[in-house]
Every structure is written in structure tokens, then in C-alpha cells.
Design an enzyme around this catalytic site. Structure first.
Site, PDB file in Angstrom:
ATOM      1  N   ASP A  19       0.859  -1.173   0.000  1.00  0.00           N
ATOM      2  CA  ASP A  19       0.000   0.000   0.000  1.00  0.00           C
ATOM      3  C   ASP A  19       0.907   1.239   0.000  1.00  0.00           C
ATOM      4  O   ASP A  19       2.086   1.159   0.355  1.00  0.00           O
ATOM      5  CB  ASP A  19      -0.886  -0.035   1.248  1.00  0.00           C
ATOM      6  CG  ASP A  19      -1.768   1.182   1.375  1.00  0.00           C
ATOM      7  OD1 ASP A  19      -2.373   1.600   0.375  1.00  0.00           O
ATOM      8  OD2 ASP A  19      -1.855   1.736   2.506  1.00  0.00           O
ATOM      9  N   ASP A  21      -0.304   5.010   0.888  1.00  0.00           N
ATOM     10  CA  ASP A  21      -0.617   6.038   1.884  1.00  0.00           C
ATOM     11  C   ASP A  21      -0.485   5.499   3.304  1.00  0.00           C
ATOM     12  O   ASP A  21      -1.152   4.540   3.698  1.00  0.00           O
ATOM     13  CB  ASP A  21      -2.036   6.570   1.669  1.00  0.00           C
ATOM     14  CG  ASP A  21      -2.177   7.305   0.349  1.00  0.00           C
ATOM     15  OD1 ASP A  21      -1.147   7.633  -0.260  1.00  0.00           O
ATOM     16  OD2 ASP A  21      -3.324   7.559  -0.064  1.00  0.00           O
ATOM     17  N   ALA A 126      -5.047   3.001  -4.038  1.00  0.00           N
ATOM     18  CA  ALA A 126      -6.116   3.830  -4.585  1.00  0.00           C
ATOM     19  C   ALA A 126      -5.565   5.082  -5.255  1.00  0.00           C
ATOM     20  O   ALA A 126      -6.278   5.779  -5.977  1.00  0.00           O
ATOM     21  CB  ALA A 126      -7.099   4.225  -3.473  1.00  0.00           C
TER      22      ALA A 126
END
Length: 246
Positions: A19, A21, A126
């Protein structure tokens, strides 16, 4: 964290999903997209104030689905009408100015450990694909899987091409990607800070939770997952080293 296994030579790839963030970097990358757009006069002060509020909330309490959705919508609006070439240049500026100084040294080191073992390291996030690609490239990683934005003739429309890679959707895409690469999920790795990524973390054989939010920490302890706490002092020391090297 990766063990001391020798460099991998098998044709079956081992994938390490990271990931972005608050896992690879402190804060939300989309905030920095907004701030750079404000610096360039592409959005208003009110817009950047909203981005700043989301950044504060994210650092204070972690991801919130409604806040994330609003931030992503605003980010998509920023790219509308801009060329891919122009936004790639903007993404490199964001990396140099805002992302690189906020990278967690410990997590970056883990990506290098995986690469040294012959694993593939993929960002799965994302974050818009264009920004994720720049982060991956600048760090020398294998590649990235990010949220795609529709482009026509090299100009972004501001509409999504598919779904925002978040929660269950991130796990679905990562599973499909691993299957296409012929990887065994039991041998793959995943790293995340967010309880929204429990589906991604659960589907692999090796997972590490990084600076977890409260819900993920409780789940990790219940499942016996490895937890990697990080401290801001490590970023400050990395920033000082960077200044000394310049």
C-alpha cells in the site's frame, strides 16, 4: 518481514504488494496532488483547504470511506482536461517536493529486501495510476497497480476507468494480477496500515501491518500477524541525511 532466504531463481514469481498512503509514505498522496495543483493555479484555495482537512483527518484517525471518496472525486476533477504528459511532469514534481521527504525509510528498506531476494514489488493503491507509476519508477520497484483515469487522445476526461482500488476491490484486482502472473498467493506478501486492506492482507500467505489503525491492530493481534510500528523520528533523520548529502 522477509527472512534470510537466498536469492530466488524459481520461474514462479513471488509478489510483494505494498500500500502507499501511510504505509510507504506518511500521509495521503492525493493531498499532495491537490497541493501541487493549487501551487500551479489549477484549483482554488477552498479546494486545497478541503484537501488539507482530509490530510489532517487521515493522519489523525486513519482512512474514512466517505472522506476518501470525496478526496478521490476532487482529485479526478483536477486531472480533467489535462494531458498525460503534463500530469506526469507534475507527478515527478510532487515526488521530489512532497513524497520523497515523507517516505518511511523502514518500509522502503523492505521493498529493497524483497527485490534483493528476486521478488517482484508492486504498489497496489487507490492513488491514481499515473502517480503510483512515478513513485514505483523513482524507487526502482517492479511496478504499480493504481486507480485508472479515463483518457481520450492523451487528455484525461476526469472519469474513472474501472473502480477506485480500495478495500475489497484492491484485493480482487491483486488476486487477478497474481493469477495472471502465475504466482502462488501462499508465497506472496502484503503490507498495509489500514483495516480497509484486511481482504488484501488475508489473501496472501505473508503479511505485515505497518503503523496500523486501531481496527487493523486489533485484528492483527487476534490473528497473530506481524506488526511494524514506525516513528516520525525516522523520517526526520532520513530528511537530515538527504540534506547532508546535497
Amino acid at each position: 518481514m522477509p527472512d534470510a532466504a537466498p536469492h530466488r531463481t524459481s520461474e514462479t514469481p513471488v509478489l510483494a504488494f505494498f500500500d502507499v498512503d501511510n504505509t510507504l509514505m506518511r500521509g495521503a498522496s492525493v493531498f499532495y496532488v491537490g497541493r501541487e495543483a493549487w501551487r500551479r493555479g489549477l484549483i482554488s484555495f477552498r479546494d486545497i483547504a478541503v484537501f488539507a482537512w482530509h490530510q489532517f483527518r487521515f493522519l489523525a484517525v486513519g482512512e474514512n470511506r466517505s472522506h476518501l471518496a470525496e478526496a478521490k472525486e476532487r482529485a479526478l476533477g483536477l486531472v480533467s482536461g489535462h494531458t498525460e504528459e503534463g500530469l506526469i511532469a507534475l507527478a515527478h514534481d510532487i515526488y521530489d517536493r512532497d513524497i520523497a521527504p515523507n517516505l518511511w525509510p523502514e518500509t522502503v528498506a523492505l521493498t529493497k529486501e524483497h527485490l534483493a531476494k528476486g521478488h517482484e514489488v508492486w504498489l497496489v493503491t487507490a492513488t491514481p495510476q499515473l502517480v503510483a507509476d512515478v513513485i514505483s519508477s523513482r524507487l526502482g520497484l517492479t511496478g504499480s497497480i493504481g486507480t485508472k483515469v479515463e483518457a481520450l487522445d492523451g487528455v484525461f476526461t476526469g472519469a474513472l476507468d474501472g473502480h477506485v482500488l480500495h478495500g475489497d476491490e484492491k484485493a480482487v484486482v491483486a488476486r487477478q494480477f497474481a493469477d495472471a502472473r502465475g504466482a502462488s498467493l501462499a508465497e506472496c506478501w502484503a503490507y498495509s496500515d489500514s483495516s480497509n486492506d484486511i481482504p488484501l492482507l488475508t489473501m496472501v500467505g505473508n503479511r505485515v501491518v505497518v503503523n496500523p489503525d486501531a481496527k487493523l491492530l486489533a485484528h492483527a493481534r487476534e490473528q497473530g500477524w506481524e506488526v511494524l510500528p514506525l516513528k516520525r523520528s525516522s523520517i526526520r533523520e532520513a530528511q537530515r541525511r538527504l540534506k547532508r548529502e546535497k
